[in-house]
Enzyme design. Structure first.
Site, PDB file in Angstrom:
ATOM      1  N   SER A 156       0.856  -1.564  -0.007  1.00  0.00           N
ATOM      2  CA  SER A 156       0.102   0.363   0.002  1.00  0.00           C
ATOM      3  C   SER A 156       0.973   1.128   0.098  1.00  0.00           C
ATOM      4  CB  SER A 156      -0.893  -0.059   1.025  1.00  0.00           C
ATOM      5  OG  SER A 156      -2.047   0.994   1.553  1.00  0.00           O
ATOM      6  N   LYS A 182      -1.053  -1.365  -4.708  1.00  0.00           N
ATOM      7  CA  LYS A 182      -2.086  -0.289  -4.017  1.00  0.00           C
ATOM      8  C   LYS A 182      -1.799   1.119  -3.569  1.00  0.00           C
ATOM      9  CE  LYS A 182      -4.568   0.081   0.258  1.00  0.00           C
ATOM     10  NZ  LYS A 182      -5.374  -0.616   1.317  1.00  0.00           N
ATOM     11  N   LYS A 184      -2.670   4.763  -2.620  1.00  0.00           N
ATOM     12  CA  LYS A 184      -4.066   6.022  -1.928  1.00  0.00           C
ATOM     13  C   LYS A 184      -3.806   6.707  -2.224  1.00  0.00           C
ATOM     14  CE  LYS A 184      -4.318   3.721   1.781  1.00  0.00           C
ATOM     15  NZ  LYS A 184      -5.295   3.016   3.044  1.00  0.00           N
ATOM     16  N   ASP A 209      -7.489   3.121  -2.860  1.00  0.00           N
ATOM     17  CA  ASP A 209      -7.685   2.630  -1.765  1.00  0.00           C
ATOM     18  C   ASP A 209      -8.093   4.591  -1.695  1.00  0.00           C
ATOM     19  OD1 ASP A 209      -8.966   2.889   1.396  1.00  0.00           O
ATOM     20  OD2 ASP A 209      -7.433   2.140   1.436  1.00  0.00           O
ATOM     21  N   GLU A 234     -11.259   0.653  -3.454  1.00  0.00           N
ATOM     22  CA  GLU A 234     -11.444   0.281  -1.906  1.00  0.00           C
ATOM     23  C   GLU A 234     -11.783   1.487  -1.858  1.00  0.00           C
ATOM     24  OE1 GLU A 234      -8.194  -1.129  -0.028  1.00  0.00           O
ATOM     25  OE2 GLU A 234      -8.888  -1.092   1.852  1.00  0.00           O
ATOM     26  N   ASP A 259     -13.877  -1.916   2.591  1.00  0.00           N
ATOM     27  CA  ASP A 259     -12.760  -1.850   4.153  1.00  0.00           C
ATOM     28  C   ASP A 259     -13.896  -1.277   4.726  1.00  0.00           C
ATOM     29  OD1 ASP A 259     -10.914  -1.146   5.853  1.00  0.00           O
ATOM     30  OD2 ASP A 259     -10.166  -0.674   4.582  1.00  0.00           O
ATOM     31  N   LYS A 283     -10.059  -7.366   7.160  1.00  0.00           N
ATOM     32  CA  LYS A 283      -8.876  -7.016   9.250  1.00  0.00           C
ATOM     33  C   LYS A 283      -9.446  -6.963  10.018  1.00  0.00           C
ATOM     34  CE  LYS A 283      -7.742  -2.888   6.314  1.00  0.00           C
ATOM     35  NZ  LYS A 283      -7.597  -1.554   6.830  1.00  0.00           N
ATOM     36  N   GLY A 311      -4.457  -4.362   5.664  1.00  0.00           N
ATOM     37  CA  GLY A 311      -2.873  -4.577   7.084  1.00  0.00           C
ATOM     38  C   GLY A 311      -3.212  -2.747   7.697  1.00  0.00           C
TER      39      GLY A 311
HETATM   40  O1  OSB Z   1      -7.451   1.831   4.900  1.00  0.00           O
HETATM   41  O2  OSB Z   1      -6.482  -0.072   4.206  1.00  0.00           O
HETATM   42  C1  OSB Z   1      -5.980   1.282   4.787  1.00  0.00           C
HETATM   43  C2  OSB Z   1      -3.107   1.836   7.006  1.00  0.00           C
HETATM   44  C3  OSB Z   1      -3.315   2.364   8.035  1.00  0.00           C
HETATM   45  C4  OSB Z   1      -4.788   1.942   8.191  1.00  0.00           C
HETATM   46  C5  OSB Z   1      -5.673   1.589   7.248  1.00  0.00           C
HETATM   47  C6  OSB Z   1      -5.335   1.258   5.873  1.00  0.00           C
HETATM   48  C7  OSB Z   1      -4.125   1.417   5.820  1.00  0.00           C
HETATM   49  C8  OSB Z   1      -3.434   0.899   4.343  1.00  0.00           C
HETATM   50  C9  OSB Z   1      -1.858  -0.113   5.011  1.00  0.00           C
HETATM   51  O3  OSB Z   1      -3.610   0.514   3.474  1.00  0.00           O
HETATM   52  C10 OSB Z   1      -1.908  -1.187   4.812  1.00  0.00           C
HETATM   53  C11 OSB Z   1      -0.043  -2.009   5.447  1.00  0.00           C
HETATM   54  O4  OSB Z   1       0.618  -2.410   4.689  1.00  0.00           O
HETATM   55  O5  OSB Z   1      -0.250  -2.499   6.687  1.00  0.00           O
HETATM   56 MG    MG Z   2      -8.655   0.311   3.146  1.00  0.00          MG
END
Ligand code: OSB
Ligand code: MG
Length: 388
Positions: A156, A182, A184, A209, A234, A259, A283, A311
């Site tokens: 991510s 992925k 953001k 995402d 996402e 999510d 998650k 994650g």
């Molecule tokens: O929305 O998936 C998410 C990290 C912190 C809070 C929300 C998210 C995320 C990530 C990172 O996208 C995922 C990771 O590599 O742990």
């Molecule tokens: Mg997410």
């Protein structure tokens, strides 16, 4: 029989700031819950809250308070002397004897008396589950029904300062072998970023995402993502806007993946049946633990909904458990289960190292990893003992 708890608060610098539509962080505040049996064995769980309520309503200091003041005390009938449900009156002795940690289902049921706070619940449930599994010499993967010993890993990518920085960062991950990228995104950081990454890597599996940053009125804008051949979008809209997600998916061809909106088996089933999602990010923290995570997986397998493991910038403690989950058969897309060095220069456990874009599923008892004592103490900012 009694079990005591230690709540470890840590701070670990991230290798680079992680910016999303809900905020930015350069240090991960981590809470590890340790459940200690009276024979001195420890079980571990990670609380994945962020420091502030930006991703969801939970946040770290609140989670520590609710664990200490409500969740652990509510378990006392299960954990107190003579209160164990699994071995009262048992005459088993010796190393192969099952201990007296309460059964995972009874822990989940007891915690369910309290509303909300899924990340705090998950941390406590996992610490007790780790202990319970160690007493049975069983790995979390085997307990959950894992069918693989390695999992495909994605990464991510936070919102960087420039397109040049984005390309440099993604380039590192591609070189390291990640099997999916992925990005953001948020309004103002989306189409140009996608165009740049797709321009460099026309074939790489790619998804985005938004962490709830768009609105129903952005449907036509989100439809412009279709040309980039994404695996999924996402959580484009707010957590409670199932109708909005359904409306968006009638305009956008790219699959919508939820999510934040998915909090339980029932909310997952509602979102699927209603037509708000066709892929789910699971998650364990967000859904209140690994038992709920497994149950959502089972539902999605039955309904033909692909899932992947999300994650929360976990340390090795949370990562180990996530990888066991990601080894279940319905996890057909690569997860946000990256190697330790994507997050931290030094992890609290032995580092997870990427091998051909995969991580190995730990196969020791329980979650299969332990914090390294010197790392734990070096990263520690507070330690609270909670007696039951
Ligand atoms: O929305 O998936 C998410 C990290 C912190 C809070 C929300 C998210 C995320 C990530 C990172 O996208 C995922 C990771 O590599 O742990
Ligand atoms: Mg997410």
């Amino acid at each position: 029989m009694s079990i005591s708890f230690v709540i470890h608060s840590l701070e670990i610098p991230l290798v680079r700031p992680f910016r999303t539509s809900f905020g930015s962080q350069s240090v991960r505040d981590v809470v590890l819950v340790e459940a200690i049996s009276d024979s001195g064995v420890s079980g571990w769980g990670e609380c994945v809250t962020m420091a502030w309520p930006g991703y969801s309503a939970e946040y770290t200091r609140g989670a520590v308070n609710v664990m200490r003041d409500f969740l652990i005390p509510t378990l006392s009938p299960l954990l107190g002397v003579g209160g164990g449900s699994s071995s009262k009156g048992s005459s088993l002795k010796g190393s192969s004897a099952e201990g007296s940690t309460p059964a995972p289902d009874s822990v989940r049921a007891a915690l369910a008396v309290m509303q909300g706070n899924p990340m705090a619940k998950s941390a406590i449930e996992t610490a007790l589950l780790d202990l319970w599994l160690k007493e049975r010499n069983l790995s979390l993967g085997d307990f959950l029904g894992a069918t693989r010993d390695r999992v495909d890993c994605g990464v991510s990518v936070g919102i960087p300062n420039s397109i040049a920085d984005l390309i440099a960062e993604v380039g590192q991950y591609v070189e390291q072998g990640y099997r999916r990228i992925k990005l953001k995104v948020e309004p103002g950081w989306d189409l140009d970023a996608l165009r740049a990454v797709r321009g460099e890597w026309p074939e790489i599996p790619l998804q985005v995402d938004a962490n709830q940053a768009y609105r129903r009125s952005d449907a036509d804008h989100l439809a412009k993502f279709d040309e980039f051949d994404l695996l999924l979008i996402e959580q484009p809209l707010p957590e409670d806007d199932l109708l909005g997600h359904k409306l968006i998916s009638s305009v956008v061809e790219t699959p919508i993946c939820l999510d934040e909106s998915i909090l339980s088996v029932d909310s997952a089933e509602s979102a699927i049946e209603f037509g708000a999602t066709t892929i789910i990010n699971i998650k364990p923290g967000r859904v209140g633990g690994f038992l709920n995570a497994r149950d959502i997986h089972d539902l999605c397998v039955e309904k033909n909904i692909p899932v992947w493991c999300g994650g929360m910038l976990e340390t090795g403690v949370g990562r180990a458990a996530n990888i066991a989950l990601a080894a279940l058969p319905g996890f057909i897309l690569p997860g946000d289960t990256s190697a330790s060095n994507r997050y931290y220069k030094e992890d609290v456990t032995e580092p997870f190292v990427l091998d051909h874009g995969q991580l190995s599923v730990p196969n020791g008892p329980g979650i299969g990893v332990e914090p390294i004592a010197v790392n734990l103490s070096g990263m520690s900012i507070a330690t609270e003992h909670v007696e039951v």
